[in-house]
Design a protein around this motif. Structure first.
Motif, mmCIF file in Angstrom:
data_model
loop_
_atom_site.group_PDB
_atom_site.id
_atom_site.type_symbol
_atom_site.label_atom_id
_atom_site.label_comp_id
_atom_site.label_asym_id
_atom_site.label_seq_id
_atom_site.Cartn_x
_atom_site.Cartn_y
_atom_site.Cartn_z
ATOM 1 N N ILE A 68 0.835 -1.201 0.000
ATOM 2 C CA ILE A 68 0.000 0.000 0.000
ATOM 3 C C ILE A 68 0.869 1.249 0.000
ATOM 4 O O ILE A 68 0.592 2.230 -0.707
ATOM 5 C CB ILE A 68 -0.947 -0.029 1.223
ATOM 6 N N TRP B 257 0.732 4.022 -2.954
ATOM 7 C CA TRP B 257 0.280 5.382 -2.651
ATOM 8 C C TRP B 257 1.359 6.411 -2.991
ATOM 9 O O TRP B 257 1.061 7.469 -3.560
ATOM 10 C CB TRP B 257 -0.114 5.478 -1.184
ATOM 11 N N TRP C 288 -4.840 1.748 4.919
ATOM 12 C CA TRP C 288 -5.137 2.869 4.028
ATOM 13 C C TRP C 288 -5.394 4.148 4.829
ATOM 14 O O TRP C 288 -4.951 5.238 4.435
ATOM 15 C CB TRP C 288 -6.361 2.550 3.159
ATOM 16 N N ILE D 192 -12.799 4.980 1.651
ATOM 17 C CA ILE D 192 -12.371 3.577 1.685
ATOM 18 C C ILE D 192 -13.638 2.730 1.683
ATOM 19 O O ILE D 192 -14.314 2.586 2.704
ATOM 20 C CB ILE D 192 -11.520 3.273 2.927
#
Length: 883
Positions: free
Chosen positions: A107, A111, A140, A151
């Motif tokens: 992640i 990102w 997240w 999300i």
């Protein structure tokens, strides 16, 4: 950062800086997943790494993977050109972790790339997670700082990935980009999610579990990461458009279409041609050529759909091949295989479109005639659609596409019924063709499982699924350990015997089965039959196998096959244009080449042929294979091989430089050939001619070796020469003269010895020798001789006649093996009383023989029992005495 090429390189550079191995794209034809028609995702080449079957020297990887979705369950063909994001060919950017990092690092990497490297505004992004994946939801929030509203928990299988019914699986997390409220559609999970406003740009798969049975999952000891981001989608986002066809790469290809047709961009046909050009070119570069089966058929459909749209834009001459340079300019740097295969791509597209255009006009005329009275919502008869397919080469989907703008459908059931009727007719025709009953199985098997797809031009290893098993001429479901049988596969790297080249051998195996491939033969033209012995396990229909051709054997065959082509042309140059191939055999050990020529070839001519061939070998030029129409190929100078059957399209193999300065021929050797060959002439190593002779009236046979076989042959000859020079005690340069002198001396001694033996056998030449007696008033010389060759008996008999003057001479010689020969000679004045043939037959009977023959004055016979020589001579004496 506006260009697609820059976006791709930024992705790869970013992950390289973060410890990932940049792995080149795998071919579009999967080598490790026989269930796939084409590579359709970035993880395909890593499938065996994820399952633990294969080990790589790295635990992190990143790729830009070529993908095609135009066949099977992943088929986007019909939508291409009519939507903003459907393609047959696309690139999938991906990063992978094989038991190294997991969710948090994946992640974080994703990102940082999209927000920092690509600079996408955070407020335009949102993500989804699998509804049970609280860990991903928390990550997240912490890493990206996204609120709960950005999300989205997705409770469906859309956010849970699985490799199959069993095996690695896990939740997904997707990143979406919001194109703004000017585009219709809602966020993921909403009733309007199918709109174009929120577009998924990246999917992160967290391989967390192993599915062992329905409803039963275990945690993987080393969870892994598999991601995929469509290059076309992210490029559209970064270039400020929601339409993939508005990116710089696609615009460049569309502009090339517009310039070639004179029609300004804006039609669906521009998009179709631009997309299908990429798919066609990359498939050809990866070894797929248009055909009527398997992957080749899908390629042909893609090509012909594009060519149909070129015709809609007004193109009256072949168009696609003229667009290849534009594609190579845009993508050749990232994919050098495009540059390498550009000539093949160009010629394949030109050939296919030239042939298709010859039938397109007539087919469209039939289509217009048959649909003249049809309105929107009605359907074309299936029989007509089948005629267009069977006679004019229109795939069903091309007919459907041509009628799409008029909202006219096609009776698909009627089409299928017409197809089945044709198969029934083919079955009936084949049944009466005189084929052996044991071969009858192949027709029904082919009808059931289809043709085999040959992968062996580009690889010697692959995976294949067993489509049928044959034992003792009958289909079976399984072969047990120790049993012999025949295996059919959906795809194979094993070459089937054809055109003089022997079939491949090797092995097939899975975790539980080991199979030895002893030979590969071709049935009904395109069914590859692998003769096998199962070493261990039970081989079953439907099983996926690793396929491995015997590499060393195939390499030797390739070298010998390419050497055959060079020898053919060299023979023509030395002996004349009348030389034509009359047969060949290419094995791993040697090659055999039969050709037309009316007389023996001199040593000087053979030396010339060998020198020419090895000069071409040393030049180490590339061996180039192209696809052409058979008539066009022959007109261009390509030589057809004796006994080979050709279809409308042929592989043309060129090797070596031009035959001589100013020649129109593009290469030293250009032949029609479906065999496997070396990549460069230097791979042949060396060619050594080992024999030449006659095999029929006007047909000569040349045998030769190449590569390692030739080296071994030359080494063995060198050893033999060294042994000879040691025996005759002379240097190699003087060996021939020294041997000639020794042979002359031996022949002289043998002549002297033979004369001495003859003289000894005849009593030293004295006519009064005790061997001469008078019987019934006739002189008889009867003698059993030793140390005399059978061939010399007649000469000795003539000598005896001189000694006796008038009379009968009877000689018996016994060989080392105990057999005997007998000769009887009668002087001319006595042939009225005695016949040599009658006398020699009497002697032959005593020696255990039968018969004998000759003239009344000289006859010869033999027998197996030389110990009866005295009895044979006594029988002759008795016959003379009784006369």
């Amino acid at each position: 950062m506006s260009g697609v090429n820059e976006i791709r390189s930024t992705f790869l550079d970013y992950f390289a800086k973060n410890g990932h191995e940049i792995v080149p794209s795998s071919p579009l034809v999967p080598r490790n997943d026989p269930t796939l028609m084409f590579t359709n995702a970035g993880m395909v080449q890593f499938k065996n790494v994820f399952t633990g079957v294969e080990k790589r020297p790295y635990s992190r990887a990143a790729t830009s993977q070529k993908c095609v979705r135009a066949g099977g369950k992943h088929n986007d063909l019909d939508n291409v050109g009519y939507t903003a994001r459907h393609h047959t060919f696309f690139e999938m950017l991906g990063n992978f972790s094989f038991g190294d990092y997991f969710k948090e690092r994946a992640i974080e990497l994703a990102w940082n790339l999209v927000t920092k490297e690509y600079g996408l505004p955070v407020e335009k992004l949102m993500v989804t997670v699998y509804h049970e994946d609280d860990e991903a939801h928390s990550l997240w929030k912490r890493i990206a700082g996204l609120p709960d509203s950005k999300i989205v928990r997705i409770p469906t299988s859309d956010n849970f990935w699985a490799m199959g019914d069993t095996g690695p699986c896990g939740p997904c997390s997707e990143i979406f980009y919001d194109h703004g409220d000017k585009i219709p559609g809602g966020p993921p999970g909403s009733p309007d999610e199918d709109g174009d406003r929120f577009i998924e740009i990246w999917n992160l798969v967290f391989m967390q579990y192993e599915q062992v049975a329905p409803g039963e999952r275990l945690l993987l000891p080393k969870p892994s990461i598999d991601t995929g981001m469509g290059l076309e989608r992210i490029s559209a986002v970064l270039q400020g458009t929601h339409d993939n066809y508005e990116t710089d790469l696609m615009r460049a290809l569309i502009r090339a279409v517009a310039e070639a047709t004179g029609v300004e961009p804006g039609r669906a046909s521009h998009k179709v041609i631009a997309d299908h050009l990429r798919a066609s070119a990359f498939l050809v570069a990866d070894g797929v050529l248009p055909s009527n089966e398997g992957r080749g058929y899908v390629l042909r459909r893609i090509m012909r759909r594009a060519m149909r749209h070129a015709e809609l834009l007004g193109a009256r001459e072949p168009l696609m091949y003229r667009l290849v340079p534009a594609l190579v300019r845009e993508m050749g740097h990232a994919y050098p295989e495009l540059v390498r295969a550009e000539p093949l791509i160009t010629e394949t597209l030109k050939l296919e479109e030239t042939r298709f255009r010859k039938t397109l006009e007539r087919g469209l005329a039939i289509l217009d005639e048959e649909t003249r009275n049809l309105g929107a919502g009605q359907s074309l008869k299936g029989e007509v659609a089948f005629t267009l397919y069977d006679t004019y080469g229109f795939p069903l989907d091309l007919t459907q596409d041509a009628l799409r703008s008029r909202d006219i459908g096609v009776d698909v059931e009627g089409f299928n019924a017409a197809m089945e009727r044709q198969r029934e007719m083919a079955r009936a025709a084949w049944a009466g063709s005189g084929e052996a009953a044991t071969e009858a199985v192949w027709y029904s098997v082919k009808e059931k499982v289809g043709a085999s797809e040959f992968l062996g031009y580009d690889t010697e290893t692959a995976e294949g699924v067993v489509t049928a098993l044959i034992r003792d001429g009958q289909p079976v479901d399984a072969l047990e350990a120790g049993q012999d049988g025949v295996v059919l596969l959906n795809q194979t790297p094993f070459y089937a015997e054809s055109g003089g080249q022997v079939g491949d051998t090797g092995r097939m195996h899975s975790a539980d089965v080991s199979v030895v491939v002893k030979d590969t033969q071709k049935k009904l033209g395109d069914v590859f039959a692998h003769s096998v012995t199962v070493q261990s396990g039970t081989l079953r229909v439907g099983e996926a196998l690793e396929l491995e051709v015997d590499h060393d054997r195939r390499g030797a065959i390739r070298a010998n096959h390419s050497a055959t082509h060079l020898l053919h042309e060299a023979l023509r140059q030395v002996l004349g244009d009348h030389v034509a191939q009359k047969g060949s055999l290419v094995t791993p050990d040697r090659l055999r080449f039969d050709f037309s020529h009316p007389k023996p070839i001199s040593e000087e001519e053979l030396d010339q042929v060998e020198a020419i061939v090895n000069r071409v070998v040393r030049e180490n030029d590339p061996v180039v294979t192209r696809l052409m129409g058979v008539d066009e190929a022959i007109e261009s100078g390509a030589r057809a091989l004796f006994g080979e059957k050709y279809g409308d399209e042929v592989r043309v193999v060129s090797m070596g430089g031009p035959r001589h300065p100013g020649s129109n021929a593009p290469a030293f050797s250009v032949e029609l050939c479906g065999g496997t060959h070396v990549r460069r002439t230097g791979d042949i190593g060396v060619v050594s001619i080992v024999s030449e002779g006659a095999v029929a009236a006007g047909v000569r046979r040349l045998e030769a070796m190449s590569a390692e076989g030739a080296r071994r042959h030359l080494v063995d000859d060198s050893k033999r020469l060294k042994g000879i020079t040691g025996l005759i005690k002379a240097p190699a340069a003087e060996a021939t003269d020294r041997l000639a002198a020794l042979l002359d001396e031996r022949r002289k001694l043998e002549r002297e010895l033979a004369e001495a033996r003859k003289a000894l056998a005849m009593g030293g030449g004295k006519a009064g020798d005790a061997a001469v007696k008078e019987v019934n008033g006739v002189k008889l010389m009867a003698r059993a001789v030793a140390g005399v060759e059978m061939r010399d008996l007649k000469g000795l008999a003539d000598e005896g006649k001189k000694q006796v003057g008038s009379g009968v001479v009877a000689l018996v010689a016994t060989a080392e093996d105990g057999k005997a020969g007998v000769v009887v000679a009668v002087t001319p004045d006595l042939t009225g009383r005695f016949n040599a043939v009658d006398l020699v037959r009497i002697a032959s009977e005593k020696l255990g023989g039968k018969g004998g023959g000759g003239r009344p004055d000289m006859a010869q016979a033999g027998g197996p029992d030389g110990s009866k020589s005295g009895e044979a001579l006594a029988a002759i004496e008795a016959a003379i005495g009784a006369a």
